[in-house]
Design a protein around this motif. Sequence first.
Motif, short mmCIF file in Angstrom:
data_model
loop_
_atom_site.label_atom_id
_atom_site.label_comp_id
_atom_site.label_asym_id
_atom_site.label_seq_id
_atom_site.Cartn_x
_atom_site.Cartn_y
_atom_site.Cartn_z
N VAL A 1 1.01 -1.54 0.24
CA VAL A 1 -0.22 0.07 0.18
C VAL A 1 1.08 1.43 0.01
O VAL A 1 0.04 2.57 -0.64
N GLY A 2 1.64 1.02 0.17
CA GLY A 2 2.81 1.99 0.35
C GLY A 2 3.47 3.51 -0.82
O GLY A 2 2.57 4.77 -0.88
N LEU A 3 3.33 2.48 -1.81
CA LEU A 3 3.30 4.10 -3.36
C LEU A 3 1.93 3.83 -3.74
O LEU A 3 2.37 5.02 -4.44
N SER A 4 0.76 2.75 -3.74
CA SER A 4 -0.30 3.46 -3.81
C SER A 4 -0.41 5.06 -2.91
O SER A 4 -1.44 5.78 -3.60
N ILE A 5 0.03 5.02 -1.65
CA ILE A 5 -0.74 6.04 -1.05
C ILE A 5 0.91 7.31 -1.19
O ILE A 5 0.17 8.89 -1.03
N CYS A 6 1.29 6.90 -1.56
CA CYS A 6 2.75 8.01 -2.07
C CYS A 6 1.74 9.00 -3.45
O CYS A 6 1.97 10.22 -3.60
N ARG A 7 1.21 7.51 -4.65
CA ARG A 7 0.93 8.08 -5.47
C ARG A 7 -0.36 9.70 -5.21
O ARG A 7 -0.25 10.57 -5.48
#
Length: 99
Positions: free
Chosen positions: A55-61
């Motif tokens: 979920v980290g990169l999705s949140i960053c995006r």
Amino acid sequence: MEGLERRELSVETEAKTDDGLVEVSVRDTGTGIAPKVAAQLFQPFVTTKQHGMGVGLSICRTIIESHGGKITVDSDPGRGMTFRFSLSAVDREEMADVQ
């Protein structure tokens, strides 16, 4: 980069004055990832880690795009990866009101 002899991480910034943006690049010397995985990397629950949630990169995006920016990834399998994100540049006058 875990388990590799050469582990380098670099962070670079560049002002894109023609576009009014600032670009940040984060580059590593890891193993990179397959193109198929790279195409899905910013989707929720996609991970390359054994114990990752994805979920980290999705949140960053989501955060970057909500501020008018963009995030991308380039992978060179066997040589590393580069993440790039851009955000709108802010001038000193705009920062004067920030506390």
